[in-house]
Write a protein that holds these residues in place. Structure first.
Motif, PDB file in Angstrom:
ATOM      1  N   ALA A 123      53.544  12.671  -9.411  1.00 33.07           N
ATOM      2  CA  ALA A 123      52.103  12.604  -9.909  1.00 33.07           C
ATOM      3  C   ALA A 123      52.462  12.111 -11.892  1.00 33.07           C
ATOM      4  O   ALA A 123      51.355  10.976 -11.666  1.00 33.07           O
ATOM      5  CB  ALA A 123      51.871  13.488 -10.987  1.00 33.07           C
ATOM      6  N   ALA A 124      53.584  11.609 -11.829  1.00 29.00           N
ATOM      7  CA  ALA A 124      54.496  10.939 -13.091  1.00 29.00           C
ATOM      8  C   ALA A 124      54.360   9.376 -12.760  1.00 29.00           C
ATOM      9  O   ALA A 124      53.779   9.069 -13.790  1.00 29.00           O
ATOM     10  CB  ALA A 124      55.279  11.757 -13.303  1.00 29.00           C
ATOM     11  N   VAL A 125      54.413   9.292 -11.098  1.00 32.11           N
ATOM     12  CA  VAL A 125      55.330   7.764 -10.850  1.00 32.11           C
ATOM     13  C   VAL A 125      53.757   7.107 -10.480  1.00 32.11           C
ATOM     14  O   VAL A 125      53.139   6.058 -10.775  1.00 32.11           O
ATOM     15  CB  VAL A 125      55.802   7.423 -10.051  1.00 32.11           C
ATOM     16  CG1 VAL A 125      56.595   6.444  -9.273  1.00 32.11           C
ATOM     17  CG2 VAL A 125      57.899   8.654 -11.182  1.00 32.11           C
ATOM     18  N   TYR A 126      53.274   7.900  -9.724  1.00 32.47           N
ATOM     19  CA  TYR A 126      51.792   7.361  -8.676  1.00 32.47           C
ATOM     20  C   TYR A 126      50.100   7.344  -9.213  1.00 32.47           C
ATOM     21  O   TYR A 126      49.968   7.604  -9.118  1.00 32.47           O
ATOM     22  CB  TYR A 126      52.108   7.668  -7.272  1.00 32.47           C
ATOM     23  CG  TYR A 126      52.831   6.697  -7.161  1.00 32.47           C
ATOM     24  CD1 TYR A 126      53.710   5.676  -6.771  1.00 32.47           C
ATOM     25  CD2 TYR A 126      54.224   7.658  -6.782  1.00 32.47           C
ATOM     26  CE1 TYR A 126      54.200   5.235  -5.484  1.00 32.47           C
ATOM     27  CE2 TYR A 126      55.176   7.328  -6.054  1.00 32.47           C
ATOM     28  CZ  TYR A 126      55.574   5.878  -5.703  1.00 32.47           C
ATOM     29  OH  TYR A 126      57.137   5.324  -4.804  1.00 32.47           O
ATOM     30  N   ALA A 127      50.545   8.569  -9.758  1.00 30.60           N
ATOM     31  CA  ALA A 127      49.284   8.984 -10.856  1.00 30.60           C
ATOM     32  C   ALA A 127      48.230  10.036  -9.502  1.00 30.60           C
ATOM     33  O   ALA A 127      46.582  10.073  -9.211  1.00 30.60           O
ATOM     34  CB  ALA A 127      48.527   8.604 -11.044  1.00 30.60           C
ATOM     35  N   CYS A 128      48.743  10.691  -8.638  1.00 29.02           N
ATOM     36  CA  CYS A 128      48.059  10.545  -7.214  1.00 29.02           C
ATOM     37  C   CYS A 128      49.466  11.658  -6.501  1.00 29.02           C
ATOM     38  O   CYS A 128      50.322  11.616  -6.709  1.00 29.02           O
ATOM     39  CB  CYS A 128      47.495   9.683  -6.178  1.00 29.02           C
ATOM     40  SG  CYS A 128      48.867   8.906  -5.702  1.00 29.02           S
TER      41      CYS A 128
END
Length: 192
Positions: A116-121
């Motif tokens: 979530a932090a890197v790809y926002a998914c």
């Protein structure tokens, strides 16, 4: 020493190579101390009290904080052909997040947090991943633009190896092949 490449860019091969060079580098640490550090966002990973570095997605959102907290460190950005990387990610992300066996590991929560932090998914999305890859590589290169002695951009999948890595770290080039060479082929659609 920090491996700043996104997952599936050769970070595991990089970690093995660094170990061959005599450095104790951890690939994607998933212990309670790492989880606590990620939640604080201060880059003071306890694992670094007794090893030489970490690599993979754990470092990605925090490379600027790592640079401030661990002055004088070396950074290696692993890159790879974008289309090949996307195919590998799609294959990798299709597998469910599973618990890592071992005492005190918060792997599923840690993995979800980092995704979530890197790809926002949490699921693979080709367009989003493509944008994240390009933005990350560009951002790291810009951040270290005036510090070429601190950053090595390494394309392991294209055959780059010890001939670039060892001199960057001031170490002799070993006689053995780089870890990605001679390895069992990855499943179709999942080039490492």
């Amino acid at each position: 020493m920090f491996g700043l490449g996104l997952s599936r860019t050769g970070t595991r091969s990089l970690t093995r190579a660094l170990r061959t060079l005599g450095l104790d580098v951890r690939h994607y640490p998933a212990d309670r101390g790492t989880w606590d550090t990620l939640m604080r966002g201060d880059a003071r990973f306890p694992v670094l009290d007794h090893c030489d570095g970490i690599a993979d997605i754990t470092c990605v959102p925090y490379y600027e904080e790592l640079d401030q907290a661990w002055a004088g460190s070396k950074y290696i950005l692993t890159v790879r052909d974008e289309e090949s990387w996307l195919r590998s990610c799609q294959f990798h992300w299709a597998r469910p997040v599973e618990s890592k066996r071992g005492k005190g590991q918060e792997y599923p929560e840690l993995q979800r947090f980092l995704r979530a932090a890197v790809y926002a998914c949490l699921e693979f999305d080709e367009d989003r991943f493509r944008r994240v890859y390009r933005r990350h590589v560009d951002s790291v290169r810009r951040y270290f633009a005036d510090r070429e002695e601190d950053l090595l951009v390494l394309d392991i999948a294209a055959g780059e190896g010890y001939e670039r890595l060892a001199p960057f770290l001031g170490l002799p080039i070993p006689d053995e092949p780089f870890p990605h060479q001679g390895r069992r082929p990855a499943p179709v659609g999942d080039p490492q």
